[in-house]
Design an enzyme around this catalytic site. Structure first.
Site, PDB file in Angstrom:
ATOM      1  N   GLU A  15      15.701  -5.369  -4.367  1.00  0.00           N
ATOM      2  CA  GLU A  15      16.172  -4.948  -5.690  1.00  0.00           C
ATOM      3  C   GLU A  15      16.216  -3.422  -5.757  1.00  0.00           C
ATOM      4  OE1 GLU A  15      14.399  -8.538  -8.488  1.00  0.00           O
ATOM      5  OE2 GLU A  15      13.829  -6.476  -8.879  1.00  0.00           O
ATOM      6  N   ASP A 221      11.189 -19.168  -9.307  1.00  0.00           N
ATOM      7  CA  ASP A 221      10.546 -20.419  -8.894  1.00  0.00           C
ATOM      8  C   ASP A 221       9.820 -21.012 -10.087  1.00  0.00           C
ATOM      9  OD1 ASP A 221       7.409 -19.649  -8.585  1.00  0.00           O
ATOM     10  OD2 ASP A 221       8.663 -17.962  -8.035  1.00  0.00           O
TER      11      ASP A 221
HETATM   12  N1  SAH Z   1       7.226 -14.874  -0.834  1.00  0.00           N
HETATM   13  C1  SAH Z   1       7.834 -13.595  -0.960  1.00  0.00           C
HETATM   14  C2  SAH Z   1       6.775 -12.599  -1.198  1.00  0.00           C
HETATM   15  C3  SAH Z   1       6.834 -12.016  -2.523  1.00  0.00           C
HETATM   16  S1  SAH Z   1       6.115 -12.992  -3.628  1.00  0.00           S
HETATM   17  C4  SAH Z   1       8.604 -13.258   0.258  1.00  0.00           C
HETATM   18  O1  SAH Z   1       8.600 -14.062   1.163  1.00  0.00           O
HETATM   19  O2  SAH Z   1       9.209 -12.204   0.299  1.00  0.00           O
HETATM   20  C5  SAH Z   1       5.360 -11.925  -4.667  1.00  0.00           C
HETATM   21  C6  SAH Z   1       6.273 -11.390  -5.735  1.00  0.00           C
HETATM   22  O3  SAH Z   1       6.870 -12.422  -6.499  1.00  0.00           O
HETATM   23  C7  SAH Z   1       5.465 -10.597  -6.672  1.00  0.00           C
HETATM   24  O4  SAH Z   1       6.241  -9.491  -7.111  1.00  0.00           O
HETATM   25  C8  SAH Z   1       5.195 -11.552  -7.834  1.00  0.00           C
HETATM   26  O5  SAH Z   1       5.079 -10.798  -9.023  1.00  0.00           O
HETATM   27  C9  SAH Z   1       6.423 -12.432  -7.855  1.00  0.00           C
HETATM   28  N2  SAH Z   1       6.275 -13.861  -8.139  1.00  0.00           N
HETATM   29  C10 SAH Z   1       7.334 -14.713  -8.113  1.00  0.00           C
HETATM   30  N3  SAH Z   1       6.936 -15.982  -8.333  1.00  0.00           N
HETATM   31  C11 SAH Z   1       5.592 -15.937  -8.529  1.00  0.00           C
HETATM   32  C12 SAH Z   1       4.605 -16.953  -8.757  1.00  0.00           C
HETATM   33  N4  SAH Z   1       4.926 -18.239  -8.817  1.00  0.00           N
HETATM   34  N5  SAH Z   1       3.318 -16.560  -8.873  1.00  0.00           N
HETATM   35  C13 SAH Z   1       2.978 -15.257  -8.787  1.00  0.00           C
HETATM   36  N6  SAH Z   1       3.874 -14.265  -8.530  1.00  0.00           N
HETATM   37  C14 SAH Z   1       5.167 -14.584  -8.405  1.00  0.00           C
END
Ligand code: SAH
Length: 254
Positions: A15, A221
């Site tokens: 982003e 999600d």
């Molecule tokens: N899985 C991602 C890693 C980033 S996840 C990847 O493979 O690139 C972490 C980011 O997603 C954080 O900025 C968080 O704020 C956000 N986020 C999105 N869904 C979330 C959830 N279910 N619980 C907590 N943070 C979440």
């Protein structure tokens, strides 16, 4: 009046890349392992940075924006997991208030209250919230949405009529991906609509330094076992495009 300097934080490097590309006279400075991109957008001094993930990382990054770059207002974009059953992937949430769902200093103080501040919720700035709302409403109009996002990408994530919700956002140092943790948050904090890992920490620091801020999150999600698997594709095709359009529109209203 002091000069306006806008900080933009994104919770996803993808982003940030799109927003960095909007900067005129771009320069970069690395401090504490973060790269801060400076320049102007529509002649307004701007600093753009990847927040990194989690409350400590994001709090540290926003502190540097405030103390080293002297920002006077902050815009934050990222993705989040839905807590409200009304939210679908591709919907957008603007925080009305932010709360730290993993703060618990009982019995010294009530659950969720931030020690020494006597506060549980941090409010987004009313003016920034209004212009962010205008920007999101504009993006989500059918014709603009289809001009911004590839139809195949919208279909891939079953995004038809994405909506804007203004509501409470909870942050904590956990990626929520199970119904029991999701329901736990919903039960304890029923006004919370989505969950993420940075917003309430950034909100606390902005509150303490009196910096107006707004936090905008795209639902990536459902914070449960059904969390879709293609996170990266979602960021690249949907949320990073949303972020750039929202930022451009916000600047057109400054
Ligand atoms: N899985 C991602 C890693 C980033 S996840 C990847 O493979 O690139 C972490 C980011 O997603 C954080 O900025 C968080 O704020 C956000 N986020 C999105 N869904 C979330 C959830 N279910 N619980 C907590 N943070 C979440």
């Amino acid at each position: 009046m002091s000069e306006k300097i806008t900080g933009i934080m994104g919770a996803m490097p993808e982003e940030i890349n799109g927003v960095v590309a909007l900067l005129v006279n771009r320069q970069e400075v690395t401090i504490g392992g973060r790269t801060y991109f400076t320049g102007t957008i529509n002649d307004i001094k701007t600093v753009v940075v990847f927040s990194r993930w989690g409350k400590v990382a994001a709090a540290t990054t926003v502190s540097t924006l405030i103390l080293t770059f002297n920002i006077t207002q902050l815009l934050f974009t990222g993705v989040a997991g839905a807590i409200s059953h009304q939210l679908k992937i591709g919907d957008i949430v603007i925080a009305k208030r932010l709360v730290q769902h993993d703060m618990d200093a009982r019995p010294l103080m009530p659950q969720f209250e931030i020690p020494l501040l006597g506060k549980t919720y941090f409010d987004c700035d009313a003016y920034l919230l209004t212009i962010a709302q205008n920007a999101v409403n504009n993006l989500l109009q059918n014709k603009h949405l289809h001009a911004t996002i590839d139809s195949a990408a919208l279909e891939a994530f079953d995004i038809t009529v994405p909506k804007l919700v203004v509501g409470d956002i909870a942050s904590g140092d956990q990626f929520i991906s199970g119904s029991s943790s999701k329901n736990n948050i919903l039960q304890q904090l029923p006004a919370v609509v989505c969950v993420e890992m940075e917003g309430a920490a950034v909100a606390q620091v902005c509150f303490e330094y009196d910096i107006p801020f707004v936090i905008v999150r795209t639902i990536s999600d459902t914070a449960d076992e059904q969390s879709h698997i293609d996170f990266r594709l979602f960021i690249n095709t949907i949320s990073s495009r949303y972020a750039v359009e929202i930022i451009k529109n916000i600047y057109s209203q400054f």
